[in-house]
Structure formats: C-alpha cells, structure tokens
Design an enzyme around this catalytic site. Sequence first.
Site, short mmCIF file in Angstrom:
data_model
loop_
_atom_site.label_atom_id
_atom_site.label_comp_id
_atom_site.label_asym_id
_atom_site.label_seq_id
_atom_site.Cartn_x
_atom_site.Cartn_y
_atom_site.Cartn_z
N CYS A 1 12.87 3.44 0.85
CA CYS A 1 13.13 4.89 0.67
C CYS A 1 13.91 5.64 1.62
O CYS A 1 13.40 6.81 2.14
CB CYS A 1 11.71 5.53 0.46
SG CYS A 1 10.64 5.44 2.03
N ALA B 1 0.73 -1.11 0.11
CA ALA B 1 0.33 -0.10 -0.16
C ALA B 1 0.62 1.16 0.01
O ALA B 1 2.04 1.17 0.63
CB ALA B 1 -0.81 0.02 1.39
N ASP C 1 -0.59 -5.99 2.59
CA ASP C 1 -0.26 -4.80 3.55
C ASP C 1 -0.66 -5.41 4.99
O ASP C 1 -1.71 -5.78 4.97
CB ASP C 1 -0.74 -3.37 3.12
CG ASP C 1 0.25 -2.29 3.62
OD1 ASP C 1 1.01 -1.88 3.15
OD2 ASP C 1 -0.20 -1.73 4.97
C1 LIG Z 1 7.34 1.85 2.01
S1 LIG Z 1 5.66 1.66 2.20
C2 LIG Z 1 4.97 0.64 0.82
C3 LIG Z 1 4.85 1.64 -0.40
C4 LIG Z 1 4.26 0.85 -1.51
N1 LIG Z 1 5.01 -0.37 -1.91
C5 LIG Z 1 4.05 1.52 -2.85
O1 LIG Z 1 5.06 1.84 -3.79
O2 LIG Z 1 3.09 2.28 -2.80
C6 LIG Z 1 5.50 0.42 3.55
C7 LIG Z 1 4.19 -0.19 3.76
O3 LIG Z 1 4.34 -1.17 4.67
C8 LIG Z 1 3.30 -1.41 5.39
N2 LIG Z 1 3.61 -2.40 6.62
C9 LIG Z 1 4.00 -1.65 7.73
N3 LIG Z 1 4.28 -2.64 8.71
C10 LIG Z 1 3.82 -3.83 7.96
C11 LIG Z 1 3.90 -5.16 8.31
N4 LIG Z 1 4.29 -5.61 9.37
N5 LIG Z 1 3.49 -6.15 7.34
C12 LIG Z 1 3.02 -5.84 5.95
N6 LIG Z 1 3.09 -4.26 5.63
C13 LIG Z 1 3.36 -3.39 6.61
C14 LIG Z 1 2.74 -0.08 5.47
O4 LIG Z 1 1.42 0.17 5.91
C15 LIG Z 1 2.95 0.86 4.24
O5 LIG Z 1 1.86 0.61 3.38
#
Ligand SMILES: C[S@@+](CC[C@H](N)C(=O)[O-])C[C@H]1O[C@@H](n2cnc3c(N)ncnc32)[C@H](O)[C@@H]1O
Length: 447
Positions: free
Chosen positions: A395, A275, A297
């Site tokens: 990032c 997400a 996510d």
């Molecule tokens: C860097 S962002 C991802 C951005 C996405 N890949 C994009 O390009 O739009 C990291 C994501 O990891 C999710 N996240 C955080 N902890 C997590 C977990 N334990 N398991 C899965 N997702 C997680 C967050 O909600 C966030 O949406």
Amino acid sequence: MKRKNTKNPHNLSPREQAYDSLLAIDREGAFSNLEIQRALSRSLFSKPDAHLYTALVYGVLQNEMLLDDRISKMTKPGTRLDFEVREILRIAAFQLLMMNRIPPYAAISEAVALCGKVKPKAKGFVNGVLRNMARQSDQLKRWQASDYKDAIQALSVRTSVPKPIVDIYARAFGAKEGVRELMAVNRPSPLTIRANGLKISRDDLLKELANEGIEGVKTALSPSGIKITNASVSELTQTQAYTAGLFTIQDQGAMLIAEALSPEAGERVLDMCAAPGGKTTYLAEMMGDQGVITARDIYPSRLKLIDNQAKLLGIGCIQTEAFDGTARKAADHEQYDRVLLDAPCSGLGIIRRKPEIRYRFEFKKQRALIDMQRKMLINAVDALKPGGTLVYSTCTVDPKENAEQVRWLCRNATGLTVLNTRQIGTADDQCDGFYYAKLVKNSAQSK
Ligand SMILES: C[S@@+](CC[C@H](N)C(=O)[O-])C[C@H]1O[C@@H](n2cnc3c(N)ncnc32)[C@H](O)[C@@H]1O
C-alpha cells in the site's frame, strides 16, 4: 487534559477531544483511525459533535504543514511554540481558514479557554495570534506558489506532504500526474464495501441495504464493491446486513489486489501477511469457500481478527498460522497454487486515510522494510508450485518498494514471468495507492 490524567473523558467538548487526540497522535505516536475510534466509542457526542471532532482531527492532520505556515505568518520570526500551544493554534487556524461554517468567535474563544486549562501563561498570546489571523483570514486563505522558494516546496506546503514524499510521488506517477495524486490525498476517502459473494450478490446487497436506509452505488473497478453514499462506518456496522455477514468494509484498491490473484475453487493458497484478513476473506469468497487458504501473520493477536471475520462471513476454508514471513519453512516448498504477499511497507499510498504516516516516514526505516520484503519474496517463490501464481502487493507508491523490488526478484530467482503490474491511484481510480505485480513461476524452471 493529557490522556493519562483525563478524569472524565465523556465531558470533553469536540475541540477539547480533538486536542487530546491530536496530542496522542502527534506526540505519542497513536494511529489516527484507532485513536478516533477509541475517542468516539467513549464519548457521549451528538452526531454533529462527532462530525466536528472527526473533521478537526483529520483536517489538522491533513493540513499540518500548511497550518504551521499560516501560523508562522502571525508570529515573530524565530518564535518557538510549545507542543500544546501549537496544537491549539492548529485546531483554531483550521477552523478559521478552512472550515466555512464555524463563526470565528467560537473558534477563538474555545481555543483561548482550552489554553487557559493546559497552558494558562500562553492565553494572551493565543488570543492575539488568532484575532490577527481572523482579521487577515481573506489574505491567509489565498495561497500563492510564488510565495515559496521553489515549486516542490510550494507543493509540499500546499498539500502538507513533506518534500521527500513529494519526490517519491513524482517518481511513481511522473511530475504532472504526481501533482494530481498529491492534490487528491487530502480529499475525503470514499467508504466502500465488498459484497460477500458466498451469501449475496452485489445487486441484492444494494436492495438489502436500501431497506435499512443505506444508499450506495456500484464501484467502477471492482465487480464486488459498493460505494456508500449516505452512512458512516459506525452506522454501517449497526445494520442487520453487517451482522448477517453480507459484506466487508474495504477500500476498492484492496479488492483489486485479491482479484489480481484470481484464485479458483479447490486450490491451495498461501497468504503470507494476512492480518487483519480483508484480502484473505475475499480470496475465500472468490474460491466459493472450496480449497485451503493458509493465512499467516507474525502477530498471533492479529490472526484472531481473521478468525473472527471469517466466522462472521461464514467462511471455513481459512487456516490461520502465526509465522514470520522472512523465515524459510522447508515444508512450504512448491506446495501452493497461488501465493499472496501483501507485504509490510511504508504505507505512502494510504496517507489520505492515515494522514500521520506522511510525517513519520524515514528512509532508514524504509531500507529495513525493503530488506524484509526481499526475504519474503524469495520465500514466496519457493512456496509456489511450478506454474503457480504470485501476487506481490503493497500500500505504498514508492517504486523502491514496488517495481524495483520486482526487478530485483527477477534477477535473484530464476524462471519467473511478470504477467502485469499496476500502480493504483487516488486521483482517477478513487482508491488508496496500492501497487501489485502478478508473476507466474514457469513450469519448466530449473531447480
Ligand atoms: C499490509 S498488512 C496486511 C494486510 C492484509 N493482507 C489485509 O488485506 O487485511 C501487513 C501485515 O504483515 C504483518 N507482518 C509484519 N511483519 C511480518 C513478518 N515478518 N511476517 C509475517 N507477517 C508480518 C503485519 O502484522 C500486517 O498484518
């Protein structure tokens, strides 16, 4: 003036709204991009007022340490400033010292009037400090490294980047390049979009947008990107091309991550932290919407963003699923041709878009993130078929979350080959500071 008590937010001036938003960001922990969106959507600002408001919020956030340094030169040593007074002074100091087109009297009188509403007792003080600042502005605009105790301190104040992050940039890019990168993080970020290859080519999208008065140039690094040269995000999202799902707004660095995974039509792909789906939807476009992408996510509400975006773009191959990426799922074992782990991270590569991140960085929080990333990396490798490809991305620019994590993974999981790694930068690449490593799980791996 506090947000919760704001009776009629539509009546706020750009400076009052900037003050309100900066308090929300600095004191209540709001994110600048969301706060600005929220404020603009509720305001009745003209276009110039909206620009002034946005410039003030970003300008103050990007220069907080430099502005505080200048304010401290106008006050007696040891003066303690209330949160509200400091924010008012920062907004006015930014206009006096860093914006050319604002007459000093406008900056000062609005600051004093605002102070009269929120901290009446400090009105005289604010007036005095700002009048002195205006008188000495030529001198205060000149910045000299020799005024500071060492080169790191000087660079930290100059760029308003706390010293620990200056050190991290030096480790990531080397001392000289690190300085260039830091000097780039307060420049305006380009607005880039990605052509939806399922519906239109990049060349045809450029023509479609030109018909709607939007101009752009092809991005240098990604074959799908366009850098918009004459429109804002809100103007872009009002175009017919946007409502027809012809493009996605995305930083070019994020495009390069999805391209590194290079998925093919018909494959099974796992996107573990997907997400809001910017990279997931690009993967689907590259696959010609053929195959299956499992997009996970931990937050179900954020998965809806992916579903909505996929619908807009005409994508059917994405299946969203709420799941904690640190938990092992037995059914995943060797099921996927490709895995993208775009992990939660400290975000130090996106401080030009979200300047407040730099003031919130804590080593303790980073250590927890590093542990989380490691658990996810092990699960990512487990989910890969032999011969499958993993892209690990963040990032951030901190090697502790990047190259050192890849080295840790290669020590703790057998049969991995690192194909390539890349730290994307801001100074030359004109991208947010993304990192990726592309690895392959060897077919002859002992299990
Ligand atoms: C860097 S962002 C991802 C951005 C996405 N890949 C994009 O390009 O739009 C990291 C994501 O990891 C999710 N996240 C955080 N902890 C997590 C977990 N334990 N398991 C899965 N997702 C997680 C967050 O909600 C966030 O949406």
